[in-house]
Design an enzyme around this catalytic site. Structure first.
Site, PDB file in Angstrom:
ATOM      1  CE1 TYR A   1      -4.519  -2.216   5.190  1.00 38.06           C
ATOM      2  CE2 TYR A   1      -3.117  -0.319   4.726  1.00 38.06           C
ATOM      3  CZ  TYR A   1      -3.914  -1.364   4.289  1.00 38.06           C
ATOM      4  OH  TYR A   1      -4.091  -1.569   2.939  1.00 38.06           O
TER       5      TYR A   1
ATOM      6  CB  SER B   1      -0.879  -0.019   1.253  1.00 36.54           C
ATOM      7  OG  SER B   1      -1.468   1.238   1.506  1.00 36.54           O
TER       8      SER B   1
END
Length: 266
Positions: free
Chosen positions: A161, A148
């Site tokens: 995350y 990401s």
């Protein structure tokens, strides 16, 4: 003066994964689903791993007319031993499964932090560990980790995350260094916000965390740092994965293919 001679059109290599076995985690929806369909279209036999049995069955139906085949594999990635076993005999491994919770650190549930790290970092390690003996044995393999922009940049309220994605970047680079002598590449694909259920579910949490109405989250939070003001489509991420699996990308390893609309250009 003679006219310039027309140059031949550039050759776009076709991805042919006929005879290859791929494994994609988080396969029932979003990026994972798009990757399964893209790899199956290239002829691969794809092990579609997810805990959503109904979603996997729908995926099998959607892939019926493709060149490759889709094999549903219902699995909860917190079962790490089962994850490692599932990766045996894999030629292409796509670590995609993920989950998200948006909370300040002081309010972040420790059990959820543990689960996020298990699914998004420890499970990829076990899957890579399970896949490498076969890849090394044949002198070829492709590991693609769906990271990401948060593998490169942090955002507030996403401690688990961000920590998992930063760890995945390091795991991917280590696998690249170890795999290079064996014909195995390992790379990350780093999208910004993709049009997936995972992102859509963030809107309420982000609104609460930032103290703004939900309808303002997309433009004022999610897309604030992106020069390109739209969400990425899952198929765009799948095409990046396909590129890294092709013969033309054999020299691309240990890196991150960033699809962030200019986010990290700031």
């Amino acid at each position: 003066m003679t006219a310039a001679r027309a140059l031949p059109a550039p050759h776009a290599p076709t991805l042919d994964l006929g005879g290859r076995t791929a494994l994609v985690t988080g396969a029932a929806g979003g990026i994972g689903r798009a990757c399964v369909l893209r790899l199956a279209a290239a002829g691969a036999k794809v092990r579609a791993v997810d805990r959503d049995a109904a979603g996997l069955e729908e995926l099998v139906d959607a892939a019926r007319d493709l060149a490759g085949a889709v094999e549903p594999h219902v699995l909860d990635l917190t079962d790490l031993d089962a994850a490692e076993l599932a990766a045996a005999g894999t030629d292409v491994l796509v670590n995609n499964a993920g989950l998200q919770l948006v909370r300040p650190i002081e309010e972040f549930p420790p059990d959820v932090f543990h689960t996020v790290l298990t699914v998004m970092l420890e499970a990829p390690f076990r899957l890579v560990r399970g896949a490498l003996p076969h890849m090394y044995g044949q002198g070829w393999g492709r590991i693609v980790n769906i990271s990401s922009v948060h593998g490169l940049r942090a955002s507030a309220f996403k401690s688990a995350y961000v920590a998992a994605k930063h760890g995945l970047e390091g795991l991917s680079k280590t696998a690249a260094l170890e795999g290079a002598p064996h014909g195995v590449t390992s790379n990350c694909v780093n999208p910004a916000y993709v049009r997936t259920p995972l992102v859509e579910k963030q809107l309420v949490d982000q609104a609460r965390a930032h103290g703004i109405p939900e309808e303002r989250v997309l433009t004022e939070v999610l897309l604030q740092d992106s020069a390109v003001k739209r969400l990425i489509e899952p198929a765009e991420v799948a095409d990046a994965v396909a590129y890294l699996c092709g013969p033309h990308a054999s020299f691309v390893t240990g890196t991150s293919l960033v699809l962030d609309g200019g986010w990290t250009a700031h």
